[in-house]
Design a protein around this motif. Structure first.
Motif, PDB file in Angstrom:
ATOM      1  N   LEU A 112       0.312  11.217  -5.050  1.00 43.05           N
ATOM      2  CA  LEU A 112       1.660  10.882  -5.527  1.00 43.05           C
ATOM      3  C   LEU A 112       1.669   9.590  -6.340  1.00 43.05           C
ATOM      4  CD1 LEU A 112       3.752  11.715  -2.317  1.00 43.05           C
ATOM      5  CD2 LEU A 112       3.551  13.102  -4.386  1.00 43.05           C
ATOM      6  N   ASP A 113       0.919   8.611  -5.883  1.00 42.72           N
ATOM      7  CA  ASP A 113       0.941   7.301  -6.551  1.00 42.72           C
ATOM      8  C   ASP A 113      -0.109   7.191  -7.647  1.00 42.72           C
ATOM      9  OD1 ASP A 113       2.926   6.683  -4.746  1.00 42.72           O
ATOM     10  OD2 ASP A 113       1.549   5.755  -3.312  1.00 42.72           O
TER      11      ASP A 113
ATOM     12  N   TRP B 136       8.536   8.799  -5.756  1.00 46.09           N
ATOM     13  CA  TRP B 136       8.195   9.699  -4.661  1.00 46.09           C
ATOM     14  C   TRP B 136       8.462   9.045  -3.312  1.00 46.09           C
ATOM     15  CZ3 TRP B 136       7.050  14.440  -6.228  1.00 46.09           C
ATOM     16  CH2 TRP B 136       6.417  14.644  -7.455  1.00 46.09           C
ATOM     17  N   ALA B 137       8.980   9.838  -2.399  1.00 48.71           N
ATOM     18  CA  ALA B 137       9.012   9.438  -0.986  1.00 48.71           C
ATOM     19  C   ALA B 137       8.474  10.644  -0.228  1.00 48.71           C
ATOM     20  CB  ALA B 137      10.429   9.087  -0.572  1.00 48.71           C
ATOM     21  N   GLU B 138       8.610  10.674   1.113  1.00 50.34           N
ATOM     22  CA  GLU B 138       8.102  11.869   1.780  1.00 50.34           C
ATOM     23  C   GLU B 138       9.069  12.470   2.774  1.00 50.34           C
ATOM     24  OE1 GLU B 138       4.477  11.001   3.968  1.00 50.34           O
ATOM     25  OE2 GLU B 138       5.605  10.430   5.750  1.00 50.34           O
TER      26      GLU B 138
ATOM     27  N   ALA C 148      12.958  -0.161  -7.817  1.00 50.85           N
ATOM     28  CA  ALA C 148      13.580   0.045  -6.498  1.00 50.85           C
ATOM     29  C   ALA C 148      13.142   1.390  -5.901  1.00 50.85           C
ATOM     30  CB  ALA C 148      15.102  -0.019  -6.611  1.00 50.85           C
ATOM     31  N   ALA C 149      12.992   2.405  -6.748  1.00 48.34           N
ATOM     32  CA  ALA C 149      12.554   3.724  -6.258  1.00 48.34           C
ATOM     33  C   ALA C 149      11.131   3.634  -5.723  1.00 48.34           C
ATOM     34  CB  ALA C 149      12.641   4.765  -7.372  1.00 48.34           C
ATOM     35  N   LYS C 150      10.312   2.848  -6.387  1.00 50.48           N
ATOM     36  CA  LYS C 150       8.928   2.683  -5.956  1.00 50.48           C
ATOM     37  C   LYS C 150       8.877   1.962  -4.598  1.00 50.48           C
ATOM     38  CE  LYS C 150       4.480   1.203  -7.778  1.00 50.48           C
ATOM     39  NZ  LYS C 150       4.116   0.001  -6.981  1.00 50.48           N
TER      40      LYS C 150
ATOM     41  N   GLU D 233       7.584   3.447  -0.860  1.00 45.47           N
ATOM     42  CA  GLU D 233       6.565   2.844   0.012  1.00 45.47           C
ATOM     43  C   GLU D 233       7.146   2.615   1.415  1.00 45.47           C
ATOM     44  OE1 GLU D 233       5.412  -0.632  -2.183  1.00 45.47           O
ATOM     45  OE2 GLU D 233       4.389   0.609  -3.707  1.00 45.47           O
ATOM     46  N   TYR D 234       8.350   2.062   1.452  1.00 48.19           N
ATOM     47  CA  TYR D 234       8.977   1.762   2.739  1.00 48.19           C
ATOM     48  C   TYR D 234       9.319   3.037   3.513  1.00 48.19           C
ATOM     49  CZ  TYR D 234      12.535   0.374   6.092  1.00 48.19           C
ATOM     50  OH  TYR D 234      13.276   0.222   7.237  1.00 48.19           O
TER      51      TYR D 234
END
Ligand code: EAX
Length: 328
Positions: A121-122, A143-145, A260-262, A266-267
């Motif tokens: 993803l990254d 991307w998040a999960e 902010a999306a990045k 991650e968080y």
């Protein structure tokens, strides 16, 4: 009923750092998701809101909506296209009709670890997919999960594919998922996530599959006695912005949203992974019958699903599949 204390176990928000972003105008973002307020995804959105509002000095306001309040995954995407909603973050699976490459995330057991998922993803592949998904009225910025999916059902412990015979399993609106459950011997039916709880409660379907955190946050344990830790598919969330809104934003704020999306991604993945095992334990303690499959038992599922790869390889692109297999 389960009294999960997941909220108190959430990793704290990282501090918002970075300079204040100056640009013209004031903007309002409605950001709506399909999962509930108690999941990892919503927690990620709260962090996104905090970053955007702090860095813009309040000139960009974010208002959050959960539980498909402004539409389920597909509806929210179409609301972005028509410009009535600014942001959403659906699972990739229902979007395969628009972005065929996303189908790679629906292949069973392709992502052996969360680290491989992160590196895809990254890395280059994820970046290229964001660019390719930035059309048809959408801008894809991160991307998040959702995470590794587990099977639940109301009827029986599932330890091997044979146990699935005759079980009606809800899947996302996605042909590979239908193929997976048919190949395993179940009776799958596609349905929007927003309809799922009621369908389980009324016995329209016997089972469903989602990550532990979603099983907990959507209270599926209330209507599903059995679960199996299959980890059969890893599902990302993709962060999308309406192109109509994006095109009105000054470049400085576009950049702010990308960053902010990045940071949210991650968080949110950290929250998702921290809570995953805790929530599995809580579900167990609450009385859910959870089958933890041994590697040998997982292998039986994996081998049974080999035809799914033969079926979809050409359509998805063999090179893409192979390049993901090379990521470690
Ligand atoms: O937005 O449909 C599902 O099972 C997913 O968890 C949904 O995409 C969440």
């Amino acid at each position: 009923t389960l009294h999960a204390n997941a909220a108190t176990q959430m990793p704290p928000f990282p501090e918002v750092t970075g300079d204040k972003v100056e640009a013209d105008g004031e903007y309002k973002i409605k950001f709506s998701i399909g999962t509930t307020q108690s999941g990892a995804q919503y927690r990620g959105l709260e962090y996104f809101e905090k970053i955007v509002e702090e860095r813009s000095g309040g000139d960009v306001q974010v208002e959050l909506f959960h539980s498909a309040q402004l539409g389920d995954d597909l509806q929210a995407v179409s609301n972005l296209q028509s410009g009535t909603l600014e942001m959403t973050a659906p699972s990739t699976s229902p979007l395969v009709g628009m972005f065929p490459e996303f189908a790679v995330f629906d292949l069973p057991f392709l992502f052996p670890t969360p680290e491989v998922a992160d590196n895809v993803l990254d890395g280059e592949i994820g970046q290229r997919m964001l660019e390719e998904a930035s059309r048809q009225g959408l801008v894809a910025i991160g991307w998040a999960e959702n995470g590794y999916r587990q099977l639940t059902n109301s009827e029986t412990p599932v330890k091997e594919p044979a146990d699935l015979e005759g079980l009606k399993i809800r899947t996302m609106q996605n042909d590979i998922h239908l193929d997976i459950w048919r190949t395993l011997g179940a009776n799958p039916t596609p349905m929007s996530f927003a309809e799922l709880f009621t369908a389980l409660e009324q016995g329209v379907v016997d089972g469903q599959e989602n990550p532990w955190i979603t099983i907990e946050a959507s209270k599926f344990y209330e209507v599903q006695d059995y679960a199996s830790e299959t980890n059969h598919v890893y599902t990302p969330f993709i962060t999308l912005v309406s192109a109509r809104f994006w095109d009105r934003l000054p470049a400085e704020y576009q950049q702010l949203l990308r960053e902010a999306a990045k940071e949210m991604g991650e968080y949110e993945r950290k929250v998702s992974r921290t809570l995953n095992d805790q929530i599995k334990q809580e579900l167990k303690e609450s009385g859910m019958n959870i089958t933890e499959l041994s590697p040998e038992q997982v292998k039986v599922f994996q081998e049974k699903l080999a035809p799914v790869y033969d079926e979809w390889r050409d359509e998805i692109g063999g090179e893409l599949i192979d390049s993901i297999r090379q990521v470690s």
